[in-house]
Design an enzyme around this catalytic site. Structure first.
Site, PDB file in Angstrom:
ATOM      1  CB  CYS A   1      10.753  -0.657   2.916  1.00 13.77           C
ATOM      2  SG  CYS A   1      11.289  -0.323   1.225  1.00 13.77           S
TER       3      CYS A   1
ATOM      4  CE  LYS B 225      -2.826  -8.863  -3.581  1.00 15.76           C
ATOM      5  NZ  LYS B 225      -3.504  -7.650  -3.003  1.00 15.76           N
TER       6      LYS B 225
ATOM      7  CB  SER C 282       4.405  -7.196   6.195  1.00 15.65           C
ATOM      8  OG  SER C 282       3.669  -8.362   5.864  1.00 15.65           O
TER       9      SER C 282
ATOM     10  CG  PHE D 294      -0.220   0.343   2.526  1.00 13.67           C
ATOM     11  CD1 PHE D 294       0.044   1.647   2.901  1.00 13.67           C
ATOM     12  CD2 PHE D 294       0.190  -0.680   3.369  1.00 13.67           C
ATOM     13  CE1 PHE D 294       0.700   1.930   4.087  1.00 13.67           C
ATOM     14  CE2 PHE D 294       0.853  -0.405   4.550  1.00 13.67           C
ATOM     15  CZ  PHE D 294       1.116   0.901   4.914  1.00 13.67           C
TER      16      PHE D 294
ATOM     17  CD  GLU E 196      -5.446  -5.776   0.561  1.00 20.83           C
ATOM     18  OE1 GLU E 196      -5.122  -6.072   1.728  1.00 20.83           O
ATOM     19  OE2 GLU E 196      -4.726  -6.049  -0.435  1.00 20.83           O
ATOM     20  CE  LYS E 197      -4.140  -2.142   4.723  1.00 14.45           C
ATOM     21  NZ  LYS E 197      -3.862  -3.554   4.376  1.00 14.45           N
TER      22      LYS E 197
ATOM     23  CD  GLU F 159       9.199  -2.113   8.359  1.00 16.18           C
ATOM     24  OE1 GLU F 159       9.634  -1.382   7.450  1.00 16.18           O
ATOM     25  OE2 GLU F 159       8.713  -3.244   8.154  1.00 16.18           O
TER      26      GLU F 159
END
Length: 531
Positions: free
Chosen positions: A312, A204, A257, A180, A207-208, A412
């Site tokens: 990140c 893909k 993640s 996201f 979805e956020k 994190e």
């Protein structure tokens, strides 16, 4: 700001209804629209009964409903990509590169429209959202040089009359699974390199915030990418598992993640797929006593709190070597000047974090650090932005006296939180950084060339900055996170990215001079290279 995309008037073209308010006015629709799939160059309304609500992080208003696509819809996307592959791989590399040349023009022309969508779906400031698009654009520009990047090697006369050469060929259907936090940049890390090397891709988006990826896919079609070369599906865990288990998919590129990345790498490779998995990070900045105070503080402020810390490569841990601690107070003063607001508001330096759950997790980790003995010298947990009281806002937060055993250090946090540690000297600082599980990025701030040289030699981290806080390389190099931050053999973009999306083949050929036909004619040589 441009009002429309050339081929797609607004992102509402990708949803089932087109309320006039959806593109720009930043107000909720009475009936949330649904995001569509993109298969064979066509927008497809999913038949699923399962949807994810996409919420504006600054207001909690429902922007749209994102479908968990059905197995049949996913299979249709994969099969269509497989069908498209044969013709696309045979398309000349010059033609594929021309698509990228056109795409980079279209992205530049529509950057404001793309950025505005990112603000609405992801929460970034408008300036940061434009930076998101621009960093992805750099990869598109690099992909324009694919005729050189995809070259093989050739040696004549490895034996008498025998030549050996290598060629790099596409894999087939590949997949991208996006996070996201960079809804434009990460898709552009993936599909331009994948398709320009001759593959087809099923992607893909998160979805956020899938809107930017959908808009980019439309621009790619406008640029001349044939239908089926890039298909987009939507969903959560079930769709990820479909990607991991689908035999026609040969390689998977993932950013996200730790938990998801380890799972995707294990299941994907177990199914015989090539996987590159960029995961979590705890990026350290080492501050030496001789560092330029003003430049260092400005760099730390931007690197720790920009993008609300949701990147990140954010600096989330600062190691102050003995004699540099005085900079901490000025760092607090600088961080206090940052403006937290909805991303389209003038002067906003950082926007909200992505979800209410993220905000709660950030607060919990900060409190855990305080309970363990850290001192909170700047606390942004209770920030409320007037007019956006329901937003997921967290202000810049700084913890000092943090130790390596604290959860706020080991985890994190992925928010605008900087944890500060102390080190006796450079050796101690390097030991602390190397003891951390992650290896994405690090930086040193110093005016000593000797200290910088020792740091770059001894530090066990994949990307190193010297007086540069976020050392993300330009795309002629590769993104080289390492250790706990990366699983796989080849990294993103650059030469490593080309290697990831291609299979090397070695050819050994013998052509005997005695086989030359006497009286043969060199016909049609004028057609060579005419494509």
């Amino acid at each position: 700001m441009r009002s429309t995309l050339k081929g797609v008037k607004t992102i509402s073209s990708f949803i089932s209804t087109s309320p006039a308010s959806f593109s720009r006015a930043f107000v909720a629709s009475a009936s949330p629209p649904t995001v569509k799939l993109l298969i064979d160059g066509k927008l497809v309304e999913s038949k699923t009964k399962s949807f994810v609500e996409l919420l504006n992080p600054a207001t909690q208003e429902v922007v749209s409903l994102v479908p968990n696509c059905t197995p049949n819809e996913f299979q249709a996307a994969v099969d269509n990509s497989q069908d498209a592959f044969g013709k696309w791989r045979s398309t000349s590399i010059m033609t594929r590169s021309r698509v990228m040349f056109k795409l980079q023009d279209l992205i530049k022309e529509n950057m404001d429209e793309l950025a505005a969508n990112i603000v609405r779906e992801q929460g970034k400031t408008f300036a940061d959202a434009k930076g998101d698009v621009f960093r992805g654009l750099e990869v598109v520009e690099a992909a324009c040089g694919m005729p050189t990047l995809q070259m093989g090697e050739h040696v004549e006369n490895v034996s008498t009359g025998i030549d050996t050469y290598t060629i790099r060929q596409p894999l087939g259907v590949v997949a991208g699974i996006c996070p996201f936090n960079f809804p434009a940049m990460i898709p552009l890390w993936m599909f331009p390199v994948a398709v320009t090397t001759g593959n087809t891709m099923v992607m893909k988006p998160s979805e956020k915030d899938p809107g930017a990826a959908m808009m980019l896919a439309d621009l790619a079609l406008q640029a001349g990418l044939p239908p089926g070369v890039l298909n987009l599906v939507h969903g959560t865990h079930d769709v990820v598992n479909m990607i991991l288990d689908e035999p026609k998919i040969k390689a998977i590129s993932f950013v996200g993640s730790d938990q998801a990345g380890k799972y995707i790498y294990a299941r994907g490779t177990a199914n015989g797929k090539r996987v590159q998995s960029n995961m979590g990070a705890k990026n350290h900045a080492v501050i030496m006593p001789d560092a330029n105070p003003e430049a260092t503080i400005s760099a730390l402020t931007g690197a720790a709190f920009g993008a609300a810390g949701q990147r990140c490569m954010a600096i989330s841990a600062a190691v102050f070597v003995a004699g540099s601690e005085h900079m901490m107070e000025k760092l607090v003063e600088k961080a206090k000047t940052l403006q937290v607001n909805e991303g389209m508001q003038a002067g906003a330096d950082l926007g909200p974090v992505i979800t209410a759950a993220s905000k709660e997790r950030i607060g919990s980790l900060v409190q855990g650090g305080i309970n363990a003995g850290a001192e909170c010298i700047l606390d942004g947990r209770d920030l409320v932005v007037p007019g956006y009281e329901k937003g997921n806002f967290v202000g810049p937060t700084i913890l000092k006296d943090v130790t390596q055993d604290m959860e706020c250090y080991k985890e994190e946090i992925f928010g605008p939180v900087l944890v500060c540690l102390k080190a006796d000297d450079l050796d101690d600082a390097i030991a602390k950084v190397n003891a951390n599980a992650y290896g994405n990025g690090t930086a040193i701030f110093t005016n000593s060339g000797a200290a910088a040289r020792k740091f770059q030699a001894d530090i066990d981290v994949g990307q190193v900055g010297i007086n540069v806080p976020i050392p993300v390389p330009v795309p002629c190099f590769s993104f080289t996170g390492s250790r706990g931050s990366f699983l796989g053999d080849t990294n993103f973009y650059g030469k490593s990215g080309v290697n990831f999306y291609t299979q090397i083949k070695t050819v050994t050929a013998q052509w005997r001079p005695s086989d030359i036909s006497s009286g043969g004619r060199a016909a049609n040589l004028d057609k060579v290279g005419s494509d």
